[in-house]
Design a protein around this motif. Structure first.
Motif, PDB file in Angstrom:
ATOM      1  N   VAL A  66      -1.383  21.695 -25.803  1.00 54.79           N
ATOM      2  CA  VAL A  66      -1.326  20.731 -24.644  1.00 54.79           C
ATOM      3  C   VAL A  66      -1.923  22.066 -23.557  1.00 54.79           C
ATOM      4  O   VAL A  66      -1.238  23.007 -23.349  1.00 54.79           O
ATOM      5  N   ALA A  67      -3.028  21.714 -22.755  1.00 49.06           N
ATOM      6  CA  ALA A  67      -3.249  22.497 -21.670  1.00 49.06           C
ATOM      7  C   ALA A  67      -4.199  21.854 -20.631  1.00 49.06           C
ATOM      8  O   ALA A  67      -4.745  20.898 -20.959  1.00 49.06           O
ATOM      9  N   THR A  68      -4.018  22.326 -19.430  1.00 49.82           N
ATOM     10  CA  THR A  68      -4.720  21.923 -18.328  1.00 49.82           C
ATOM     11  C   THR A  68      -5.985  22.661 -17.901  1.00 49.82           C
ATOM     12  O   THR A  68      -6.853  22.553 -17.372  1.00 49.82           O
ATOM     13  N   SER A  69      -5.713  24.076 -18.152  1.00 47.13           N
ATOM     14  CA  SER A  69      -6.473  25.374 -18.040  1.00 47.13           C
ATOM     15  C   SER A  69      -6.245  26.340 -18.841  1.00 47.13           C
ATOM     16  O   SER A  69      -5.319  26.408 -19.756  1.00 47.13           O
ATOM     17  N   VAL A  70      -7.063  27.562 -19.019  1.00 46.11           N
ATOM     18  CA  VAL A  70      -6.958  28.669 -20.050  1.00 46.11           C
ATOM     19  C   VAL A  70      -5.611  29.325 -19.936  1.00 46.11           C
ATOM     20  O   VAL A  70      -4.877  29.833 -20.904  1.00 46.11           O
ATOM     21  N   ASN A  71      -5.081  29.394 -18.599  1.00 44.31           N
ATOM     22  CA  ASN A  71      -3.661  29.890 -18.387  1.00 44.31           C
ATOM     23  C   ASN A  71      -2.466  28.995 -18.304  1.00 44.31           C
ATOM     24  O   ASN A  71      -1.348  29.423 -17.873  1.00 44.31           O
ATOM     25  N   ASP A  72      -2.636  27.738 -18.489  1.00 46.67           N
ATOM     26  CA  ASP A  72      -1.663  26.576 -18.245  1.00 46.67           C
ATOM     27  C   ASP A  72      -1.719  25.881 -19.761  1.00 46.67           C
ATOM     28  O   ASP A  72      -2.353  24.990 -19.629  1.00 46.67           O
ATOM     29  N   TYR A  73      -0.737  26.393 -20.574  1.00 45.93           N
ATOM     30  CA  TYR A  73      -0.681  25.533 -21.715  1.00 45.93           C
ATOM     31  C   TYR A  73       0.979  25.647 -22.448  1.00 45.93           C
ATOM     32  O   TYR A  73       1.589  26.343 -21.858  1.00 45.93           O
ATOM     33  N   ALA A  74       0.859  24.835 -23.364  1.00 46.24           N
ATOM     34  CA  ALA A  74       2.118  24.679 -24.315  1.00 46.24           C
ATOM     35  C   ALA A  74       1.837  24.590 -25.528  1.00 46.24           C
ATOM     36  O   ALA A  74       1.044  23.880 -25.931  1.00 46.24           O
ATOM     37  N   LEU A  75       2.705  25.149 -26.376  1.00 45.56           N
ATOM     38  CA  LEU A  75       2.651  24.916 -27.920  1.00 45.56           C
ATOM     39  C   LEU A  75       3.941  24.554 -28.433  1.00 45.56           C
ATOM     40  O   LEU A  75       4.990  24.819 -28.256  1.00 45.56           O
ATOM     41  N   PHE A  76       3.641  23.667 -29.478  1.00 44.48           N
ATOM     42  CA  PHE A  76       4.789  23.117 -29.921  1.00 44.48           C
ATOM     43  C   PHE A  76       4.820  23.172 -31.781  1.00 44.48           C
ATOM     44  O   PHE A  76       3.483  23.189 -32.118  1.00 44.48           O
ATOM     45  N   ILE A  90     -19.672  30.644 -22.638  1.00 43.06           N
ATOM     46  CA  ILE A  90     -18.890  31.531 -22.236  1.00 43.06           C
ATOM     47  C   ILE A  90     -19.852  32.689 -21.510  1.00 43.06           C
ATOM     48  O   ILE A  90     -20.753  33.345 -21.723  1.00 43.06           O
ATOM     49  N   PRO A  91     -19.226  32.601 -20.212  1.00 42.52           N
ATOM     50  CA  PRO A  91     -19.513  33.554 -19.207  1.00 42.52           C
ATOM     51  C   PRO A  91     -19.161  34.934 -19.370  1.00 42.52           C
ATOM     52  O   PRO A  91     -17.862  34.975 -19.549  1.00 42.52           O
ATOM     53  N   LEU A  92     -19.837  36.024 -19.571  1.00 41.18           N
ATOM     54  CA  LEU A  92     -19.260  37.266 -19.708  1.00 41.18           C
ATOM     55  C   LEU A  92     -19.378  38.156 -18.385  1.00 41.18           C
ATOM     56  O   LEU A  92     -20.001  38.065 -17.576  1.00 41.18           O
ATOM     57  N   THR A  93     -17.875  38.663 -18.228  1.00 40.07           N
ATOM     58  CA  THR A  93     -17.805  39.354 -16.916  1.00 40.07           C
ATOM     59  C   THR A  93     -17.106  40.498 -16.967  1.00 40.07           C
ATOM     60  O   THR A  93     -17.112  41.092 -18.019  1.00 40.07           O
ATOM     61  N   GLN A  94     -16.841  41.047 -15.688  1.00 47.28           N
ATOM     62  CA  GLN A  94     -16.290  42.265 -15.782  1.00 47.28           C
ATOM     63  C   GLN A  94     -14.715  42.279 -16.102  1.00 47.28           C
ATOM     64  O   GLN A  94     -14.039  43.375 -16.143  1.00 47.28           O
ATOM     65  N   GLY A  95     -14.249  40.992 -16.392  1.00 45.09           N
ATOM     66  CA  GLY A  95     -12.682  40.945 -16.730  1.00 45.09           C
ATOM     67  C   GLY A  95     -12.527  40.598 -18.161  1.00 45.09           C
ATOM     68  O   GLY A  95     -13.844  40.800 -18.830  1.00 45.09           O
ATOM     69  N   GLY A  96     -11.622  40.215 -18.599  1.00 42.34           N
ATOM     70  CA  GLY A  96     -11.486  39.863 -20.155  1.00 42.34           C
ATOM     71  C   GLY A  96     -12.068  38.639 -20.498  1.00 42.34           C
ATOM     72  O   GLY A  96     -12.519  37.687 -19.636  1.00 42.34           O
ATOM     73  N   LEU A  97     -12.768  38.301 -21.832  1.00 40.61           N
ATOM     74  CA  LEU A  97     -13.447  37.203 -22.057  1.00 40.61           C
ATOM     75  C   LEU A  97     -12.354  35.828 -22.208  1.00 40.61           C
ATOM     76  O   LEU A  97     -11.066  36.109 -22.429  1.00 40.61           O
ATOM     77  N   HIS A  98     -12.911  35.043 -21.436  1.00 41.78           N
ATOM     78  CA  HIS A  98     -12.027  33.619 -21.645  1.00 41.78           C
ATOM     79  C   HIS A  98     -12.749  32.296 -21.746  1.00 41.78           C
ATOM     80  O   HIS A  98     -14.056  32.326 -20.978  1.00 41.78           O
ATOM     81  N   THR A  99     -12.581  31.491 -22.555  1.00 37.84           N
ATOM     82  CA  THR A  99     -13.355  30.263 -22.634  1.00 37.84           C
ATOM     83  C   THR A  99     -12.966  29.379 -21.284  1.00 37.84           C
ATOM     84  O   THR A  99     -11.778  29.437 -20.874  1.00 37.84           O
ATOM     85  N   ILE A 100     -13.617  28.192 -21.022  1.00 37.79           N
ATOM     86  CA  ILE A 100     -13.356  27.211 -20.313  1.00 37.79           C
ATOM     87  C   ILE A 100     -12.663  26.032 -20.797  1.00 37.79           C
ATOM     88  O   ILE A 100     -13.136  25.549 -22.028  1.00 37.79           O
ATOM     89  N   VAL A 101     -11.467  25.966 -20.303  1.00 32.28           N
ATOM     90  CA  VAL A 101     -10.531  24.895 -20.940  1.00 32.28           C
ATOM     91  C   VAL A 101     -10.245  23.775 -19.945  1.00 32.28           C
ATOM     92  O   VAL A 101      -9.908  23.946 -18.816  1.00 32.28           O
ATOM     93  N   LEU A 102     -10.712  22.519 -20.471  1.00 33.16           N
ATOM     94  CA  LEU A 102     -10.610  21.387 -19.859  1.00 33.16           C
ATOM     95  C   LEU A 102      -9.240  20.622 -20.305  1.00 33.16           C
ATOM     96  O   LEU A 102      -8.624  21.018 -21.163  1.00 33.16           O
TER      97      LEU A 102
END
Length: 377
Positions: free
Chosen positions: A172-182, A6-18
């Motif tokens: 299902v996800a392709t990235s941290v902001n591109d995902y779907a839940l069922f 997890i890179p800590l940055t000046q924005g919000g925390l987010h993990t890297i999603v493959l």
């Protein structure tokens, strides 16, 4: 933490999603209600140019939002959410009377650290943290739903943050902001980014067909072939700037266009004009064999649509999602990886900037004390 770097940055925390597909008896989302405003309340400090009344107003609006949410008044809760989130955003806007970069950074750093403690709590108990993003996370709870909820409740009691939770069985996800839940009860009830219904520039039929096959409803060819609405197949894009045109087969088009993939269409091009005529031509992405449909009189599927193309694109996406070989360990982005390598070789990595125009909110980028600070990080 776990498989996450997890890179800590000046924005919000987010993990890297493959890209991945996860099916489980229980996937639980835990989301902190009014997270950043609640952190502001904990800090208890107002922007340096304003009075203590600012905190009272923020507290009042946050309380009203939480009350409306508990009563099921979604519209009122959303109104307050927009207002209080914008207040946080104004802390980083230098032309706003709310401007206070130190306060904004305090909120972000504390937000990341609090969320890290929740990730650690789940990880210590053997839960997989699937993804974390800004104000919440998803875990693979499997059959241990009650245990997971108790961990979340303990964290809430220790920190004072309220956690909402949602249940699903497929992620299902392709990235941290591109995902779907069922979930079996609600279907694909939560779709974001490229899977969502928002501002789309790519066909919804491709992602929808993939999701329907993943949950076992309909195979990709059958789902695409059964569609009766051309809107599901459309790409779109806009070009901006003076001296720029969109051309297709020798004809000039408007700057904003939508199209479908045909068996006998034509390539679209972005044409840039200079003082002496055409200076460059570039192909518009995904516009090979395009038929432009900026005006529609009906939504019927045209006879020349290339159904095989849409099926192939869906199969490619499904293959990318299904190929989890090498995806068990999240990888750092190349820039961060290169920065760490450079530090190991003795270089000093500092936020990007130049004299008089320092970036990343770090003044005096090139002063000796700044360099010494980053050298010792």
């Amino acid at each position: 933490i776990g498989q996450h770097v997890i890179p800590l940055t000046q924005g919000g925390l987010h993990t890297i999603v493959l890209p991945r597909i996860l099916k489980s008896e229980a996937i639980l989302e835990f989301d902190a209600s009014s997270y950043y405003p609640s952190i502001l309340r904990k800090i208890g400090r107002h922007p340096e140019a304003l009075l203590k009344t600012w905190i009272s107003i923020l507290n009042e609006m946050t309380d009203k939002r939480l009350a409306a949410k508990k009563c099921g008044n979604g519209t009122e809760a959303d109104v307050y959410k927009i207002i209080i989130n914008s207040v946080y955003g104004k802390l980083a806007e230098k032309h706003s009377i709310n401007f206070d970069p130190n306060l904004q950074l305090s909120v972000v750093i504390n937000g990341q650290l609090f969320l890290l403690t929740l990730m650690e709590a789940f990880n210590r108990s053997g839960f997989e943290v699937i993804v974390a993003n800004t104000d919440g996370l998803y875990i693979n709870a499997g059959k241990r739903i009650d245990e997971a909820i108790n961990i979340a409740k303990k964290w809430s009691a220790e920190t004072g943050f309220e956690l909402d939770n949602k249940y699903s069985t497929i992620y299902v996800a392709t990235s941290v902001n591109d995902y779907a839940l069922f979930s079996p009860k609600s279907g694909w009830f939560h779709k974001k980014g490229k899977f969502g219904p928002g501002k789309r520039t790519a066909p919804t039929i491709i992602t929808d067909a993939v999701l329907e096959q993943i949950c076992g409803n309909t195979e990709i060819p059958g789902y695409i072939g059964a569609s009766k609405n051309i809107l599901e197949f459309l790409y779109s894009t806009s070009v901006k700037g003076d001296g720029v045109e969109v051309n297709q087969n020798g004809a000039q088009l408007q700057k904003t266009n939508r199209w479908y993939r045909s068996v006998n269409g034509h390539q679209m091009e972005r044409v840039k004009f200079g003082p002496d005529g055409i200076s460059s031509k570039t192909k518009i992405p995904d516009s090979a064999n395009a038929v432009v449909v900026n005006s529609l009189r009906h939504f019927d599927i045209p006879e020349d649509i290339d159904m095989d193309f849409y099926i192939d694109e869906s199969q490619i996406l499904l293959s990318q999602l299904s190929d989890e070989a090498g995806n068990s360990q999240a990888k750092l982005p190349k820039l961060i990886s290169d920065a760490i390598t450079s530090q190991g070789e003795g270089f000093v990595v500092v936020p990007k900037g130049w004299r008089g125009n320092e970036k990343a909110g770090v003044p005096r980028t090139f002063e000796p004390e700044t360099i010494d600070y980053w050298r010792n990080m």
